[in-house]
Design a protein around this motif. Structure first.
Motif, PDB file in Angstrom:
ATOM      1  N   LYS A  51       0.729  -1.293  -0.098  1.00 48.19           N
ATOM      2  CA  LYS A  51       0.141  -0.022  -0.091  1.00 48.19           C
ATOM      3  C   LYS A  51       0.728   1.225  -0.130  1.00 48.19           C
ATOM      4  CE  LYS A  51      -4.071  -1.858   2.218  1.00 48.19           C
ATOM      5  NZ  LYS A  51      -5.051  -1.657   3.515  1.00 48.19           N
ATOM      6  N   THR A  52       1.977   1.259   0.835  1.00 46.47           N
ATOM      7  CA  THR A  52       2.865   2.442   0.842  1.00 46.47           C
ATOM      8  C   THR A  52       3.571   2.381  -0.517  1.00 46.47           C
ATOM      9  OG1 THR A  52       3.144   1.993   3.246  1.00 46.47           O
ATOM     10  CG2 THR A  52       4.729   3.292   1.983  1.00 46.47           C
ATOM     11  N   ALA A  53       4.057   1.552  -1.265  1.00 53.11           N
ATOM     12  CA  ALA A  53       4.717   1.481  -2.507  1.00 53.11           C
ATOM     13  C   ALA A  53       3.610   2.169  -3.523  1.00 53.11           C
ATOM     14  CB  ALA A  53       5.109   0.350  -3.059  1.00 53.11           C
ATOM     15  N   LEU A  54       2.235   1.765  -3.617  1.00 50.43           N
ATOM     16  CA  LEU A  54       1.387   2.364  -4.491  1.00 50.43           C
ATOM     17  C   LEU A  54       1.181   3.707  -4.226  1.00 50.43           C
ATOM     18  CD1 LEU A  54      -0.901  -0.949  -4.289  1.00 50.43           C
ATOM     19  CD2 LEU A  54       0.527  -0.112  -6.268  1.00 50.43           C
ATOM     20  N   GLY A  55       1.052   4.145  -2.798  1.00 56.67           N
ATOM     21  CA  GLY A  55       0.836   5.395  -2.448  1.00 56.67           C
ATOM     22  C   GLY A  55       1.717   6.509  -2.995  1.00 56.67           C
ATOM     23  N   LYS A  56       3.114   5.997  -3.125  1.00 58.70           N
ATOM     24  CA  LYS A  56       4.295   7.017  -3.624  1.00 58.70           C
ATOM     25  C   LYS A  56       4.342   7.099  -4.976  1.00 58.70           C
ATOM     26  CE  LYS A  56       7.380   5.588   0.294  1.00 58.70           C
ATOM     27  NZ  LYS A  56       8.538   5.003   0.677  1.00 58.70           N
ATOM     28  N   GLU A  57       3.637   6.407  -5.960  1.00 57.02           N
ATOM     29  CA  GLU A  57       3.735   6.592  -7.283  1.00 57.02           C
ATOM     30  C   GLU A  57       2.726   7.401  -7.653  1.00 57.02           C
ATOM     31  OE1 GLU A  57       4.657   6.593 -10.888  1.00 57.02           O
ATOM     32  OE2 GLU A  57       5.639   4.965  -9.678  1.00 57.02           O
ATOM     33  N   ALA A  58       3.368   8.549  -8.325  1.00 56.24           N
ATOM     34  CA  ALA A  58       2.429   9.758  -8.818  1.00 56.24           C
ATOM     35  C   ALA A  58       1.717   9.600  -9.834  1.00 56.24           C
ATOM     36  CB  ALA A  58       3.225  11.014  -9.355  1.00 56.24           C
ATOM     37  N   GLN A  59       2.048   8.434 -10.759  1.00 57.96           N
ATOM     38  CA  GLN A  59       1.250   7.999 -11.837  1.00 57.96           C
ATOM     39  C   GLN A  59      -0.066   7.229 -11.478  1.00 57.96           C
ATOM     40  OE1 GLN A  59       3.641   6.478 -15.325  1.00 57.96           O
ATOM     41  NE2 GLN A  59       5.441   7.063 -14.399  1.00 57.96           N
ATOM     42  N   LEU A  60      -0.124   6.968 -10.252  1.00 66.27           N
ATOM     43  CA  LEU A  60      -1.523   6.176  -9.802  1.00 66.27           C
ATOM     44  C   LEU A  60      -2.385   7.082  -9.164  1.00 66.27           C
ATOM     45  CD1 LEU A  60       0.138   2.846  -8.559  1.00 66.27           C
ATOM     46  CD2 LEU A  60      -1.083   3.259 -10.552  1.00 66.27           C
ATOM     47  N   SER A  61      -2.109   8.645  -9.370  1.00 63.88           N
ATOM     48  CA  SER A  61      -3.162   9.517  -8.635  1.00 63.88           C
ATOM     49  C   SER A  61      -4.279   9.359  -9.430  1.00 63.88           C
ATOM     50  CB  SER A  61      -2.384  10.951  -8.729  1.00 63.88           C
ATOM     51  OG  SER A  61      -2.413  11.440 -10.012  1.00 63.88           O
ATOM     52  N   GLY A  62      -5.511   9.277  -8.640  1.00 63.85           N
ATOM     53  CA  GLY A  62      -6.926   9.258  -9.144  1.00 63.85           C
ATOM     54  C   GLY A  62      -7.458   7.808  -9.148  1.00 63.85           C
ATOM     55  N   ALA A  63      -6.206   6.909  -9.006  1.00 61.95           N
ATOM     56  CA  ALA A  63      -6.534   5.585  -9.049  1.00 61.95           C
ATOM     57  C   ALA A  63      -7.014   5.294  -7.537  1.00 61.95           C
ATOM     58  CB  ALA A  63      -5.633   4.687  -9.670  1.00 61.95           C
ATOM     59  N   LYS A  64      -8.160   4.224  -7.452  1.00 61.67           N
ATOM     60  CA  LYS A  64      -8.612   4.003  -6.321  1.00 61.67           C
ATOM     61  C   LYS A  64      -8.143   2.280  -6.081  1.00 61.67           C
ATOM     62  CE  LYS A  64     -12.400   7.106  -6.213  1.00 61.67           C
ATOM     63  NZ  LYS A  64     -13.861   7.228  -6.541  1.00 61.67           N
ATOM     64  N   ILE A  65      -6.888   2.163  -5.795  1.00 57.67           N
ATOM     65  CA  ILE A  65      -6.335   0.857  -5.764  1.00 57.67           C
ATOM     66  C   ILE A  65      -5.606   0.502  -4.352  1.00 57.67           C
ATOM     67  CG2 ILE A  65      -4.559  -0.494  -6.735  1.00 57.67           C
ATOM     68  CD1 ILE A  65      -4.304   1.355  -9.404  1.00 57.67           C
ATOM     69  N   THR A  66      -6.081  -0.761  -3.947  1.00 56.68           N
ATOM     70  CA  THR A  66      -5.667  -1.089  -2.596  1.00 56.68           C
ATOM     71  C   THR A  66      -5.210  -2.486  -2.678  1.00 56.68           C
ATOM     72  OG1 THR A  66      -6.010  -1.372  -0.060  1.00 56.68           O
ATOM     73  CG2 THR A  66      -7.722  -1.910  -1.798  1.00 56.68           C
ATOM     74  N   ALA A  67      -4.231  -2.847  -1.945  1.00 52.62           N
ATOM     75  CA  ALA A  67      -3.910  -4.347  -1.587  1.00 52.62           C
ATOM     76  C   ALA A  67      -4.874  -4.852  -0.638  1.00 52.62           C
ATOM     77  CB  ALA A  67      -2.557  -4.401  -1.052  1.00 52.62           C
ATOM     78  N   ALA A  68      -5.738  -5.517  -1.109  1.00 54.40           N
ATOM     79  CA  ALA A  68      -6.812  -6.086  -0.536  1.00 54.40           C
ATOM     80  C   ALA A  68      -6.563  -7.322   0.540  1.00 54.40           C
ATOM     81  CB  ALA A  68      -8.053  -6.499  -1.556  1.00 54.40           C
ATOM     82  N   ALA A  69      -5.758  -8.080   0.187  1.00 51.05           N
ATOM     83  CA  ALA A  69      -5.338  -9.087   1.075  1.00 51.05           C
ATOM     84  C   ALA A  69      -3.918  -9.738   0.752  1.00 51.05           C
ATOM     85  CB  ALA A  69      -6.150 -10.293   0.762  1.00 51.05           C
ATOM     86  N   THR A  70      -3.340 -10.270   1.567  1.00 53.58           N
ATOM     87  CA  THR A  70      -1.878 -10.905   1.448  1.00 53.58           C
ATOM     88  C   THR A  70      -1.971 -12.182   2.001  1.00 53.58           C
ATOM     89  OG1 THR A  70      -0.798  -8.716   1.398  1.00 53.58           O
ATOM     90  CG2 THR A  70       0.517 -10.469   1.809  1.00 53.58           C
ATOM     91  N   THR A  71      -1.475 -13.563   1.698  1.00 46.93           N
ATOM     92  CA  THR A  71      -1.452 -14.461   2.245  1.00 46.93           C
ATOM     93  C   THR A  71      -0.045 -15.106   1.852  1.00 46.93           C
ATOM     94  OG1 THR A  71      -3.899 -14.675   2.229  1.00 46.93           O
ATOM     95  CG2 THR A  71      -2.635 -16.645   2.545  1.00 46.93           C
ATOM     96  N   ASP A  72       0.683 -15.592   2.678  1.00 45.53           N
ATOM     97  CA  ASP A  72       2.086 -16.043   2.303  1.00 45.53           C
ATOM     98  C   ASP A  72       2.647 -15.578   1.233  1.00 45.53           C
ATOM     99  OD1 ASP A  72       1.563 -18.016   4.506  1.00 45.53           O
ATOM    100  OD2 ASP A  72       0.282 -19.360   2.932  1.00 45.53           O
ATOM    101  N   GLY A  73       2.731 -14.391   1.170  1.00 41.02           N
ATOM    102  CA  GLY A  73       3.367 -13.550   0.122  1.00 41.02           C
ATOM    103  C   GLY A  73       2.690 -13.305  -1.245  1.00 41.02           C
ATOM    104  N   ALA A  74       1.422 -13.934  -1.485  1.00 40.62           N
ATOM    105  CA  ALA A  74       0.599 -13.581  -2.399  1.00 40.62           C
ATOM    106  C   ALA A  74      -0.148 -12.609  -2.266  1.00 40.62           C
ATOM    107  CB  ALA A  74      -0.056 -15.163  -2.743  1.00 40.62           C
TER     108      ALA A  74
END
Length: 110
Positions: A51-74
């Motif tokens: 989530k932090t890495a996605l938030g730092k990317e300026a080209q993703l501004s306006g997108a509503k993207i999130t890391a919904a779930a993580t299981t064993d590195g997936a």
């Protein structure tokens, strides 16, 4: 006839004892869920890192993207992007995050 009854009783008694031995052997497995707590904490930390890495990317501004779930590195990404480039970029950023083994990109494009 008495010998057959005695033999059958012995077989049944042995089967009951064998069943008890199996139950006792399975009892220590109850302690396994406590071992999953560190894995859950690692998954939560990995979700936060993505989530932090996605938030730092300026080209993703306006997108509503999130890391919904993580299981064993997936990692599973969800949300919406303005275009296919943002969808691709989010997946690429997630893949490059340390500790991520795989990414399921479920981001929808508007």
């Amino acid at each position: 006839m008495k010998q057959i009854h005695s033999a059958l009783a012995l077989v049944v008694f042995s089967a009951v004892l064998a069943g008890c031995a199996t139950t006792e052997a399975q009892a220590p497995k109850a302690a396994a869920p406590a071992a999953t707590a560190p894995a859950a904490a690692a998954d939560a930390a990995l979700t936060t890192a993505v989530k932090t890495a996605l938030g730092k990317e300026a080209q993703l501004s306006g997108a509503k993207i999130t890391a919904a779930a993580t299981t064993d590195g997936a990692v599973t990404l969800s949300g919406t992007a303005k275009n296919e480039w943002q969808q691709y970029l989010a997946g690429d950023i997630a893949k490059k995050t340390a500790g991520v083994k795989s990414v399921k990109n479920s981001i929808k494009v508007d």
